[in-house]
Design a protein around this motif. Sequence first.
Motif, PDB file in Angstrom:
ATOM      1  N   ASN A 419     -13.278  -7.060   2.674  1.00  0.00           N
ATOM      2  CA  ASN A 419     -12.698  -7.792   3.781  1.00  0.00           C
ATOM      3  C   ASN A 419     -11.768  -8.528   3.646  1.00  0.00           C
ATOM      4  N   TRP A 420     -11.786  -9.248   2.426  1.00  0.00           N
ATOM      5  CA  TRP A 420     -10.731 -10.313   2.350  1.00  0.00           C
ATOM      6  C   TRP A 420     -10.025  -9.965   1.124  1.00  0.00           C
ATOM      7  N   CYS A 421     -10.440  -9.228   0.231  1.00  0.00           N
ATOM      8  CA  CYS A 421      -9.607  -9.021  -0.981  1.00  0.00           C
ATOM      9  C   CYS A 421      -9.186  -7.681  -1.420  1.00  0.00           C
ATOM     10  N   TYR A 422      -9.229  -6.868  -0.365  1.00  0.00           N
ATOM     11  CA  TYR A 422      -8.595  -5.409  -0.662  1.00  0.00           C
ATOM     12  C   TYR A 422      -7.165  -5.378  -0.225  1.00  0.00           C
ATOM     13  N   PHE A 423      -6.171  -5.422  -1.075  1.00  0.00           N
ATOM     14  CA  PHE A 423      -4.919  -5.511  -0.393  1.00  0.00           C
ATOM     15  C   PHE A 423      -4.487  -4.118  -0.247  1.00  0.00           C
ATOM     16  N   ASP A 424      -5.164  -3.207  -0.412  1.00  0.00           N
ATOM     17  CA  ASP A 424      -4.938  -1.873   0.172  1.00  0.00           C
ATOM     18  C   ASP A 424      -5.201  -1.648   1.553  1.00  0.00           C
ATOM     19  N   HIS A 425      -5.596  -2.631   2.305  1.00  0.00           N
ATOM     20  CA  HIS A 425      -5.909  -2.677   3.761  1.00  0.00           C
ATOM     21  C   HIS A 425      -4.712  -2.844   4.498  1.00  0.00           C
ATOM     22  N   TYR A 426      -4.610  -2.520   5.695  1.00  0.00           N
ATOM     23  CA  TYR A 426      -3.645  -2.815   6.516  1.00  0.00           C
ATOM     24  C   TYR A 426      -3.316  -4.398   6.895  1.00  0.00           C
ATOM     25  N   ASP A 430       0.472  -3.372  13.658  1.00  0.00           N
ATOM     26  CA  ASP A 430       1.580  -2.606  14.254  1.00  0.00           C
ATOM     27  C   ASP A 430       2.002  -1.414  13.458  1.00  0.00           C
ATOM     28  N   SER A 431       2.418  -0.355  14.366  1.00  0.00           N
ATOM     29  CA  SER A 431       2.638   1.007  13.795  1.00  0.00           C
ATOM     30  C   SER A 431       3.860   1.069  12.770  1.00  0.00           C
ATOM     31  N   ASN A 432       4.446  -0.246  12.348  1.00  0.00           N
ATOM     32  CA  ASN A 432       5.305  -0.101  11.619  1.00  0.00           C
ATOM     33  C   ASN A 432       4.804  -0.393  10.022  1.00  0.00           C
ATOM     34  N   GLU A 433       3.321  -0.923  10.065  1.00  0.00           N
ATOM     35  CA  GLU A 433       2.779  -0.754   8.585  1.00  0.00           C
ATOM     36  C   GLU A 433       2.797   0.423   7.966  1.00  0.00           C
ATOM     37  N   PRO A 434       3.011   0.513   6.702  1.00  0.00           N
ATOM     38  CA  PRO A 434       3.002   1.894   6.016  1.00  0.00           C
ATOM     39  C   PRO A 434       1.483   2.274   6.025  1.00  0.00           C
TER      40      PRO A 434
END
Length: 760
Positions: A419-426, A430-434
């Motif tokens: 929840n806090w530490c996964y940097f593969d999350h959005y 916003d739809s601009n996010e890859p």
Amino acid sequence: MRNFLIMLVFSLGVTTQLQAGSDATPLSLVPKPNHLEQLPGEFHLSEKVQIVCSDENLKQEADYLQAALSEAAGFNVAVADVAPATGAIILKLDEGIAGEEAYSIRSSEDKYEISGKSSAGVFYGIQTFLQLIPVSAKGNIALPLVKIDDEPRFEWRGMHLDVCRHFYSVDVVKKLINQMSRYKLNTFHWHLTEDQGWRIEIKKYPKLTEIGAWRDETVVGHMADYPHRFDGEKHGGFYTQEQVKDVVAYAAARHVTIVPEIEMPGHAQAALAAYPWLGCFDDTLKVWPLWGVSENVYCAGKESTFEFLQDVLDEVIPLFPGTYFHVGGDECPKENWEKCPLCQKRMKEEGCKDEHELQSWFIQRMEHYLATKGKKLIGWDEILEGGLAENAAVMSWRGEKGGIEAAELGHKVVMTPGNWCYFDHYQSIDSNEPTAIGGLTDLAEVYSYDPVPAHLPKDKQKLIMGAQANLWTEYIPTSEQLEYMIYPRLCALSEVQWTEPANKDFADFELRMDENYLRLARNDIHFRVPPPEGLSPVQIYEGKEATITLSCAAATAEIRYTTDGSEPTEFSALYAGPFKLKLDGDLTLKATSFLGDGTKSYTVKSVLKTANLKPVKLKNPEKGLNYKFYDAAFRSFRDVGGEAIKTGTVDWLVIPAEIMGKLKGWAFDGYISVPTDGSYYFQLNSSCGSGLYIGDELVIDNDGLNYDCTTSGRVELKAGYYPVKVKYFNTVYGQSIKLSYKRPGSDKLEVFPGEKYFRE
Ligand code: ACM
Ligand code: ZN
């Protein structure tokens, strides 16, 4: 863009503690030092200044500072043994400083003195000093005077990188390590082996990199996008042992320890592709072109598996001088072990009652081997299942539960909960996010994390060594995107790892980030520039006028906007506060944030509409919604329809448990009851895409193919009943749909209440 109270606190008329304020921004130090006082006066940094360092043990730090000053200030300063009368930056070791990584800074108009108990402490003092230099400064620079006594909250300040799903060059890895050290992180967890690629040269087993480092092709788009398609392009790469040594030395010079991860018993398909005898059935396999968890794992029954792994460890261990060695241990499917006679025989011999205990035996055996080489084992929290190896440390990723359990058993723990530490999350909806794997972990969420669970007994709390962010790279094919996912979240993480909770404050952090954004830009980091906030993709108004309120997390950013569909530039209208727009038909509003150096965010887009949405009268409203269930492989919510194979009712917007399914579609209809007149923010979250219609208006277009599609919409409504329709399709294992809302004037996102759904 945010307002803060001006707070100037004078203490005895000598020490000025500058707090957030419009004309008194805090020093842009990240992570925030634990004891900091700003003093009156200035120290002049110019090319006449000398770095003074008479201790051979600090030569590396002196050289580092010299190079960094030349980069940050644009001039070269000399390194001397003896301090000049004025203009000295003194580096020294001081046994009197308590913490191993602690440092102190004392400054006057004549000198800046940076002391540490160890060279690491001095290095962190240097990082703080460098952050006092304004990014735009050149020539003779006036630095504020400070008194700092600082030390980290945690000993393990980690960042992980998966170089297997996508391979990253030595230069990319070094750039990350360099940046980590600037924010005082000290542990780089290098995830080197996977189903999708083996990334480290092992001289005794050359096929690991000849075959295992290369996959023929890679799945395109999100895994939820069925049927799977492949790009047909070979992908891969690996590090030679010489390159690894070079990276380890580079990290050591920045006080970063590298923890290598060689995954076992699962996530091993690339190794099995190279040497099929490592698996239970000697199958011929490819390096895996899909994401997920392969069931092809090391055979736990064959002695040859352990000979192989010990040989690998024998080559890897000498490359990494740190204490810990990561053996993975996560997500090991047990299907092959259940069928394999050798694995079953091993279970009998070792008295394992199930395959979890076999995995535990496997890890314990490796732990004993590592111990003979002077290494401590660390693994993902699955290593708790079936019994934890005696001296193993646990990396808790499936929430904090595993970490708590391990600490209660007396084991050391690193907290890395998703929840806090996964940097593969959005980072936003916003739809601009890859395209990302799913989940939402924004900057505020990372910042809010406290790695020490409050209910853990005090004597166990000290077993929490620290926190780490993990970056899995299935959906991250380029180094630019990699940096976009890491920054600025790494900056927030650094404060979780370094700064005591009493000294943390998110609003203050955001202010301190302003200068750090410019610093990231100057360091050629492709970070996520905070975009304008306050717009939804669709905003529906009752009348012919819209009031627009925007904000930006970067306090000094300018928001520029257009209303003619064009891309905002630095010359577009400047947002200076809430403004009104006349609506004659649909209007497209676009807004972009610009930082002081011209670096810009992505452009946020909103279509503003007027609609004649009127509440309806219901004669006999009953609680709940109607649903229709369709058996087809939809790729868009818009296509959900045809002949329903089941119809029924649900109490609120929820998938009826008995008709869950992959490759299916659902349509819900009924009414929502709106409590008061006003502007409502709705947010729809589902796996995969979904759409919300109020009356005939599509308020939320949440189409997409991933585990966690989320989109918002805004609509002005009067109190009463409104017809709603929700269409949803799913192509993944878990199914979910959730409608949330914010009441007019509120910033709190709440689940839309079950008792407000009706049908007639
Ligand atoms: C993990 O994310 N599988 C540790
Ligand atoms: Zn087996």
